[in-house]
Design an enzyme around this catalytic site. Structure first.
Site, PDB file in Angstrom:
ATOM      1  N   PRO A 144       0.809  -0.849   0.162  1.00 53.06           N
ATOM      2  CA  PRO A 144      -0.435   0.562   0.122  1.00 53.06           C
ATOM      3  C   PRO A 144       1.441   0.804   0.011  1.00 53.06           C
ATOM      4  CG  PRO A 144      -0.955  -2.236   1.599  1.00 53.06           C
ATOM      5  CD  PRO A 144       0.178  -1.982   1.029  1.00 53.06           C
ATOM      6  N   TYR A 145       1.990   1.266   0.651  1.00 46.90           N
ATOM      7  CA  TYR A 145       2.315   2.464   0.693  1.00 46.90           C
ATOM      8  C   TYR A 145       3.893   2.130  -0.395  1.00 46.90           C
ATOM      9  CZ  TYR A 145       6.902   4.824   2.633  1.00 46.90           C
ATOM     10  OH  TYR A 145       7.713   5.926   2.676  1.00 46.90           O
TER      11      TYR A 145
END
Length: 263
Positions: A144-145
């Protein structure tokens, strides 16, 4: 030449240390934070150190907050504000991913567009986008990051090329920190365990994952922000910054090797 420099996400970690380093070099530093509480703390810390900082709240996801910069004649915008999120893409809630992109990409780009209005008109300026080494190589369970930083790095490289066609004297550069001990990495990796339960595909692997994460950070993380802060200062002060500034250098070298060998 002393510059007017605005940095977002200056309440902690790399942003805080960069704000202090630039102020110590006599630049006019406008250090912004996510909330008023961090602003008050930052002002007190600067006073203790005898450094001059202009501090105010700037949540980059707030249109109202972003417009605060329109009255400023910025020489440099350092887009440092960002959030982390972890979890397998097989099960992480899409809204968690959406929030990461809202901050790390969309909020950053929206603020940059406002800063560019004045920079392009004045025919000078530098925009620094703090991405990550995680934006150059996939990071399992940190995607996600990592995805948001892949997108930010692509945006920075593309925007740089576009502005070069205008010949407007405005430069864009990417700052790519590696693993540095600020507490950010630990908070990010721990975030997934707040929602992973017995129903998780990886429930039986949690103990192993936590142990591997602990070992990885103990081995990789630089103990201070000094190396990346020096690169940000160099980029902010450069007349014509290069595309990428990476630190610690050994981690950047490792990523280049990994990409060469198709990892």
């Amino acid at each position: 030449m002393k510059k007017t420099i605005l940095i977002t996400g200056a309440g902690s970690g790399i942003g805080l240390d960069t704000a202090f380093a630039l102020a110590a070099r006599q630049h006019r530093v406008i250090a912004t934070t996510i909330d008023e509480a961090q602003s008050l703390t930052l002002k007190a810390m600067a006073l203790t150190k005898g450094l001059s900082l202009e501090v105010f709240k700037l949540d980059i996801t707030s249109a109202q907050d972003r417009e605060k910069i329109l009255s400023l004649e910025l020489d440099v915008l350092i887009n440092n504000a960002g959030v982390g999120e972890s979890g397998s893409l097989a099960e992480v809630d899409i809204d968690r991913i959406r929030h990461v992109f809202e901050v790390n990409l969309f909020g950053t780009l929206a603020l940059t567009q406002l800063a560019l209005r004045g920079m392009i008109q004045r025919q000078r300026g530098t925009v620094l986008l703090v991405s990550s080494i995680a934006g150059r190589i996939p990071m399992p369970f940190l995607m996600p990051y990592s995805m948001s930083k892949f997108a930010l790095s692509a945006a920075g490289a593309g925007l740089r090329a576009e502005l070069q066609q205008l010949r407007c004297g405005v430069h864009v550069a990417l700052i790519e920190p590696g693993a540095i001990h600020t507490g950010f990495n630990q908070a990010m990796t721990e975030s997934k365990y707040a929602w992973m339960g017995k129903q998780s595909y990886f429930a039986a692997h949690v103990a192993r994952l936590k142990a591997e994460e602990k070992r990885t950070f103990q081995f990789l993380e630089a103990k201070t922000t000094e190396s990346i802060v020096s690169q940000i200062v160099k980029a902010a002060e450069a007349k014509k910054p290069k595309l990428r500034y990476v630190a610690p250098w050994i981690q950047g070298f490792g990523v280049r090797l990994a990409r060469i060998f198709g990892v």
